[in-house]
Design a protein around this motif. Structure first.
Motif, PDB file in Angstrom:
ATOM      1  N   ILE A  93       0.837  -1.212   0.000  1.00 25.89           N
ATOM      2  CA  ILE A  93       0.000   0.000   0.000  1.00 25.89           C
ATOM      3  C   ILE A  93       0.866   1.254   0.000  1.00 25.89           C
ATOM      4  O   ILE A  93       0.587   2.218  -0.728  1.00 25.89           O
ATOM      5  N   ILE A  94       1.930   1.262   0.801  1.00 27.41           N
ATOM      6  CA  ILE A  94       2.822   2.430   0.822  1.00 27.41           C
ATOM      7  C   ILE A  94       3.467   2.637  -0.536  1.00 27.41           C
ATOM      8  O   ILE A  94       3.502   3.757  -1.068  1.00 27.41           O
ATOM      9  N   GLY A  95       4.001   1.566  -1.138  1.00 24.49           N
ATOM     10  CA  GLY A  95       4.609   1.691  -2.457  1.00 24.49           C
ATOM     11  C   GLY A  95       3.609   2.095  -3.514  1.00 24.49           C
ATOM     12  O   GLY A  95       3.911   2.891  -4.404  1.00 24.49           O
ATOM     13  N   PHE A  96       2.394   1.552  -3.427  1.00 21.52           N
ATOM     14  CA  PHE A  96       1.332   1.884  -4.377  1.00 21.52           C
ATOM     15  C   PHE A  96       0.961   3.364  -4.296  1.00 21.52           C
ATOM     16  O   PHE A  96       0.868   4.053  -5.324  1.00 21.52           O
ATOM     17  N   LEU A  97       0.762   3.870  -3.092  1.00 23.73           N
ATOM     18  CA  LEU A  97       0.382   5.272  -2.918  1.00 23.73           C
ATOM     19  C   LEU A  97       1.509   6.212  -3.341  1.00 23.73           C
ATOM     20  O   LEU A  97       1.268   7.218  -4.018  1.00 23.73           O
ATOM     21  N   LEU A  98       2.736   5.879  -2.960  1.00 23.76           N
ATOM     22  CA  LEU A  98       3.865   6.727  -3.343  1.00 23.76           C
ATOM     23  C   LEU A  98       4.046   6.750  -4.856  1.00 23.76           C
ATOM     24  O   LEU A  98       4.269   7.811  -5.455  1.00 23.76           O
ATOM     25  N   GLY A  99       3.958   5.584  -5.489  1.00 18.65           N
ATOM     26  CA  GLY A  99       4.123   5.520  -6.934  1.00 18.65           C
ATOM     27  C   GLY A  99       3.048   6.300  -7.664  1.00 18.65           C
ATOM     28  O   GLY A  99       3.329   6.995  -8.647  1.00 18.65           O
ATOM     29  N   THR A 100       1.812   6.225  -7.173  1.00 17.43           N
ATOM     30  CA  THR A 100       0.711   6.927  -7.826  1.00 17.43           C
ATOM     31  C   THR A 100       0.821   8.431  -7.634  1.00 17.43           C
ATOM     32  O   THR A 100       0.732   9.204  -8.604  1.00 17.43           O
ATOM     33  N   PRO A 198      -9.865  16.409 -15.026  1.00 16.94           N
ATOM     34  CA  PRO A 198     -11.137  15.705 -15.282  1.00 16.94           C
ATOM     35  C   PRO A 198     -11.126  14.875 -16.562  1.00 16.94           C
ATOM     36  O   PRO A 198     -11.666  13.762 -16.594  1.00 16.94           O
ATOM     37  N   ALA A 199     -10.501  15.416 -17.625  1.00 23.33           N
ATOM     38  CA  ALA A 199     -10.464  14.676 -18.892  1.00 23.33           C
ATOM     39  C   ALA A 199      -9.562  13.447 -18.813  1.00 23.33           C
ATOM     40  O   ALA A 199      -9.781  12.465 -19.527  1.00 23.33           O
ATOM     41  N   SER A 200      -8.550  13.500 -17.955  1.00 24.25           N
ATOM     42  CA  SER A 200      -7.595  12.397 -17.839  1.00 24.25           C
ATOM     43  C   SER A 200      -7.968  11.421 -16.736  1.00 24.25           C
ATOM     44  O   SER A 200      -7.160  10.544 -16.397  1.00 24.25           O
ATOM     45  N   PHE A 201      -9.149  11.566 -16.182  1.00 26.30           N
ATOM     46  CA  PHE A 201      -9.578  10.669 -15.104  1.00 26.30           C
ATOM     47  C   PHE A 201      -9.501   9.196 -15.510  1.00 26.30           C
ATOM     48  O   PHE A 201      -9.011   8.360 -14.728  1.00 26.30           O
ATOM     49  N   PRO A 202      -9.940   8.799 -16.720  1.00 29.25           N
ATOM     50  CA  PRO A 202      -9.800   7.381 -17.104  1.00 29.25           C
ATOM     51  C   PRO A 202      -8.346   6.917 -17.123  1.00 29.25           C
ATOM     52  O   PRO A 202      -8.050   5.773 -16.751  1.00 29.25           O
ATOM     53  N   ASN A 203      -7.428   7.778 -17.563  1.00 30.65           N
ATOM     54  CA  ASN A 203      -6.013   7.411 -17.581  1.00 30.65           C
ATOM     55  C   ASN A 203      -5.466   7.240 -16.168  1.00 30.65           C
ATOM     56  O   ASN A 203      -4.664   6.336 -15.906  1.00 30.65           O
ATOM     57  N   ILE A 204      -5.889   8.123 -15.264  1.00 30.62           N
ATOM     58  CA  ILE A 204      -5.418   8.024 -13.880  1.00 30.62           C
ATOM     59  C   ILE A 204      -5.929   6.742 -13.231  1.00 30.62           C
ATOM     60  O   ILE A 204      -5.178   6.029 -12.548  1.00 30.62           O
ATOM     61  N   ILE A 205      -7.208   6.424 -13.456  1.00 30.17           N
ATOM     62  CA  ILE A 205      -7.764   5.191 -12.904  1.00 30.17           C
ATOM     63  C   ILE A 205      -7.075   3.974 -13.512  1.00 30.17           C
ATOM     64  O   ILE A 205      -6.776   2.987 -12.811  1.00 30.17           O
ATOM     65  N   ASN A 206      -6.803   4.026 -14.815  1.00 33.61           N
ATOM     66  CA  ASN A 206      -6.107   2.919 -15.461  1.00 33.61           C
ATOM     67  C   ASN A 206      -4.703   2.738 -14.882  1.00 33.61           C
ATOM     68  O   ASN A 206      -4.240   1.609 -14.696  1.00 33.61           O
ATOM     69  N   ALA A 207      -4.034   3.873 -14.584  1.00 43.28           N
ATOM     70  CA  ALA A 207      -2.715   3.796 -13.948  1.00 43.28           C
ATOM     71  C   ALA A 207      -2.819   3.153 -12.570  1.00 43.28           C
ATOM     72  O   ALA A 207      -1.952   2.360 -12.173  1.00 43.28           O
ATOM     73  N   LEU A 208      -3.877   3.485 -11.828  1.00 40.00           N
ATOM     74  CA  LEU A 208      -4.085   2.866 -10.516  1.00 40.00           C
ATOM     75  C   LEU A 208      -4.258   1.352 -10.644  1.00 40.00           C
ATOM     76  O   LEU A 208      -3.684   0.575  -9.876  1.00 40.00           O
ATOM     77  N   LYS A 209      -5.061   0.937 -11.629  1.00 44.04           N
ATOM     78  CA  LYS A 209      -5.310  -0.495 -11.813  1.00 44.04           C
ATOM     79  C   LYS A 209      -4.030  -1.230 -12.196  1.00 44.04           C
ATOM     80  O   LYS A 209      -3.771  -2.343 -11.716  1.00 44.04           O
ATOM     81  N   VAL A 210      -3.225  -0.617 -13.058  1.00 44.30           N
ATOM     82  CA  VAL A 210      -1.957  -1.240 -13.450  1.00 44.30           C
ATOM     83  C   VAL A 210      -1.009  -1.298 -12.261  1.00 44.30           C
ATOM     84  O   VAL A 210      -0.303  -2.294 -12.046  1.00 44.30           O
ATOM     85  N   ASN A 211      -1.008  -0.236 -11.455  1.00 45.03           N
ATOM     86  CA  ASN A 211      -0.099  -0.164 -10.309  1.00 45.03           C
ATOM     87  C   ASN A 211      -0.424  -1.182  -9.231  1.00 45.03           C
ATOM     88  O   ASN A 211       0.449  -1.523  -8.427  1.00 45.03           O
ATOM     89  N   VAL A 212      -1.677  -1.639  -9.184  1.00 43.15           N
ATOM     90  CA  VAL A 212      -2.020  -2.680  -8.206  1.00 43.15           C
ATOM     91  C   VAL A 212      -1.142  -3.905  -8.434  1.00 43.15           C
ATOM     92  O   VAL A 212      -0.489  -4.416  -7.508  1.00 43.15           O
ATOM     93  N   GLY A 213      -1.106  -4.374  -9.689  1.00 44.89           N
ATOM     94  CA  GLY A 213      -0.287  -5.537  -9.997  1.00 44.89           C
ATOM     95  C   GLY A 213       1.195  -5.272  -9.856  1.00 44.89           C
ATOM     96  O   GLY A 213       1.937  -6.089  -9.293  1.00 44.89           O
ATOM     97  N   LEU A 214       1.635  -4.113 -10.343  1.00 43.67           N
ATOM     98  CA  LEU A 214       3.065  -3.790 -10.276  1.00 43.67           C
ATOM     99  C   LEU A 214       3.547  -3.650  -8.840  1.00 43.67           C
ATOM    100  O   LEU A 214       4.677  -4.043  -8.516  1.00 43.67           O
ATOM    101  N   SER A 215       2.701  -3.106  -7.974  1.00 46.30           N
ATOM    102  CA  SER A 215       3.096  -2.936  -6.577  1.00 46.30           C
ATOM    103  C   SER A 215       3.293  -4.282  -5.893  1.00 46.30           C
ATOM    104  O   SER A 215       4.262  -4.484  -5.145  1.00 46.30           O
TER     105      SER A 215
END
Length: 281
Positions: A93-100, A198-215
């Motif tokens: 969780i710490i690595g995930f939050l810091l990376g995001t 606001p326009a990049s919200f899908p990209n930010i969420i997609n980055a979060l989803k990818v970061n779950v696995g990477l973390s």
């Protein structure tokens, strides 16, 4: 346009039978998808148990669900189950939050300065293609053997992906919307807050989803290299002493934890979308 007070005074319009039927079909499809997902999972574990009982597969090598449950019980009774889960989840969780957070901040900085973006572009491409896992021993030497080195490895794996994903979202934003804000006297910060994010919200969420696995990958690899506790430590220890039940138990727990973390990101996405829809209405 109606204000909020006038909207409350509007009469409720009854839904048409077609609309009700459509909503029922959507709900039925969601339930069918969920039921099929659960069915596949149950069938997989049931087949695993049956094949192991019939000796079609070697339970010593592949383990089996009943032995995994027994291993979980043994770890729980020994008072170490929640400790190992807590260590791994905390580092993740710490690595995930810091990376995001750092990734979004750096993406904003690169968008803000075109000169900086052009300077850093080739370095970002090289760093993204570089196997960060190979830097694990270097991080250990620099930082020391401990949770800090594991978190830094997790950060290194997820940071570049976040920067590139969010920056691409910024650059793909409709230029006409940006010009409209600038025409009305909006500064760069207002363009960022009112249009880009606001326009990049899908990209930010997609980055979060990818970061779950990477973390999770970063933490487990870090625990492989240097750790005295955690699920990665249990996997290494189980492999060294040929306790493959312990290895498979740790893998199953990792899968459950990663799925829960991913669902947390999905819940956050739905919550923000629901909030935006209520504002727009």
């Amino acid at each position: 346009m109606f204000d909020n007070k006038s909207k409350k005074n509007l009469p409720d319009i009854p839904s048409s039978p077609e609309h009700i039927r459509f909503l029922q079909e959507v709900q039925h499809r969601k339930m069918s998808i969920r039921f099929t997902q659960i069915l596949i999972l149950v069938a997989a574990f049931a087949s695993w148990e049956i094949f192991a009982q019939l000796k079609i597969v070697d339970p010593f090598i592949t383990s089996q669900p009943s032995r995994i449950l027994q291993t979980i019980r043994t770890l729980y009774e020994g008072g170490v189950l929640w400790h190992h889960i807590w260590v791994t989840c905390t580092e993740t969780i710490i690595g995930f939050l810091l990376g995001t957070v750092l990734g979004v901040i750096l993406a904003i900085a690169l968008w803000w300065s075109e000169f900086l973006s052009q300077v850093m572009e080739p370095y970002l491409v090289v760093l993204n293609s570089l196997p960060k896992i190979a830097l694990g021993p270097v991080f250990i030497v620099w930082i020391g053997a401990g949770p800090a080195a594991i978190i830094v490895m997790t950060l290194a794996i997820s940071l570049i992906v976040t920067i590139l994903e969010v920056l691409n979202g910024f650059l793909a934003t409709d230029k006409e919307k940006i010009k409209l804000v600038e025409i009305f006297g909006g500064n760069k910060f207002q363009v960022l807050s009112l249009v880009l994010i606001p326009a990049s919200f899908p990209n930010i969420i997609n980055a979060l989803k990818v970061n779950v696995g990477l973390s999770w990958v970063g933490v487990i690899v870090g625990e492989f290299l240097v750790s005295k506790a955690g699920l990665g430590y249990l996997i290494v220890y189980g492999g060294q002493v040929f306790k493959l039940d312990l290895v498979m138990t740790s893998v199953v727990i990792l899968g459950v934890a990663a799925a829960l973390m991913y669902q947390g990101v999905v819940f956050l996405e739905r919550m923000i979308l629901r909030k935006n829809q209520s504002r727009s209405s």
